[in-house]
Design a protein around this motif. Structure first.
Motif, PDB file in Angstrom:
ATOM      1  N   PRO A  65       5.245  -3.435  -1.671  1.00 48.34           N
ATOM      2  CA  PRO A  65       4.309  -2.570  -0.938  1.00 48.34           C
ATOM      3  C   PRO A  65       3.218  -3.414  -0.286  1.00 48.34           C
ATOM      4  CG  PRO A  65       3.975  -2.349  -3.302  1.00 48.34           C
ATOM      5  CD  PRO A  65       5.178  -3.230  -3.101  1.00 48.34           C
ATOM      6  N   VAL A  66       2.776  -2.965   0.869  1.00 50.27           N
ATOM      7  CA  VAL A  66       1.742  -3.681   1.595  1.00 50.27           C
ATOM      8  C   VAL A  66       0.521  -2.803   1.668  1.00 50.27           C
ATOM      9  CG1 VAL A  66       1.112  -4.734   3.795  1.00 50.27           C
ATOM     10  CG2 VAL A  66       3.444  -4.938   2.945  1.00 50.27           C
ATOM     11  N   GLY A  67      -0.606  -3.383   1.290  1.00 48.43           N
ATOM     12  CA  GLY A  67      -1.867  -2.653   1.320  1.00 48.43           C
ATOM     13  C   GLY A  67      -2.658  -3.021   2.561  1.00 48.43           C
ATOM     14  N   GLU A  68      -3.945  -2.748   2.502  1.00 50.48           N
ATOM     15  CA  GLU A  68      -4.831  -3.019   3.617  1.00 50.48           C
ATOM     16  C   GLU A  68      -4.889  -4.517   3.898  1.00 50.48           C
ATOM     17  OE1 GLU A  68      -9.529  -2.541   4.587  1.00 50.48           O
ATOM     18  OE2 GLU A  68      -8.608  -1.077   3.270  1.00 50.48           O
ATOM     19  N   HIS A  84      -2.010  -7.290   2.485  1.00 49.10           N
ATOM     20  CA  HIS A  84      -1.935  -7.803   1.119  1.00 49.10           C
ATOM     21  C   HIS A  84      -1.364  -6.724   0.195  1.00 49.10           C
ATOM     22  CE1 HIS A  84      -4.231 -11.313   2.289  1.00 49.10           C
ATOM     23  NE2 HIS A  84      -5.093 -10.507   2.874  1.00 49.10           N
ATOM     24  N   PRO A  85      -0.692  -7.138  -0.891  1.00 48.59           N
ATOM     25  CA  PRO A  85      -0.219  -6.134  -1.857  1.00 48.59           C
ATOM     26  C   PRO A  85      -1.399  -5.331  -2.405  1.00 48.59           C
ATOM     27  CG  PRO A  85       0.656  -8.314  -2.361  1.00 48.59           C
ATOM     28  CD  PRO A  85      -0.349  -8.479  -1.268  1.00 48.59           C
ATOM     29  N   PRO A  86      -1.181  -4.043  -2.642  1.00 52.25           N
ATOM     30  CA  PRO A  86      -2.282  -3.251  -3.199  1.00 52.25           C
ATOM     31  C   PRO A  86      -2.668  -3.746  -4.585  1.00 52.25           C
ATOM     32  CG  PRO A  86      -0.243  -1.958  -3.060  1.00 52.25           C
ATOM     33  CD  PRO A  86       0.032  -3.291  -2.447  1.00 52.25           C
ATOM     34  N   SER A  87      -3.936  -3.622  -4.928  1.00 54.05           N
ATOM     35  CA  SER A  87      -4.390  -4.074  -6.252  1.00 54.05           C
ATOM     36  C   SER A  87      -4.274  -2.980  -7.287  1.00 54.05           C
ATOM     37  CB  SER A  87      -5.821  -4.538  -6.245  1.00 54.05           C
ATOM     38  OG  SER A  87      -6.393  -4.738  -5.034  1.00 54.05           O
TER      39      SER A  87
END
Length: 74
Positions: free
Chosen positions: A65-68, A71-74
């Protein structure tokens, strides 16, 4: 005596245009790189493009998954 032919290496370095001072500052890795026989040249753009066409990157079956900001979400 160490068996390492420093005298011959120094003479070769001087013939190559390397000053004695610069010779003694070289690491063994650098000296080997300077005196190694020429190997195969790195790939040119055409060769790299041909390899990329022959072996394209396949999409990952389970991409993370890609976050904001990518980067991967924390």
């Amino acid at each position: 005596m160490t068996g390492i032919p420093f005298d011959a290496w120094l003479r070769l370095a001087v013939r190559m245009g390397i000053s004695p001072r610069d010779f003694w500052q070289l690491s063994l890795r650098e000296w080997r790189m300077l005196t190694a026989p020429a190997g195969r040249a790195p790939l040119g753009r055409a060769e790299l493009d041909a390899l990329r066409a022959r072996f394209p990157d396949a999409p990952h079956p389970n991409p993370p998954p890609v976050g904001e900001g990518g980067h991967p979400p924390s």
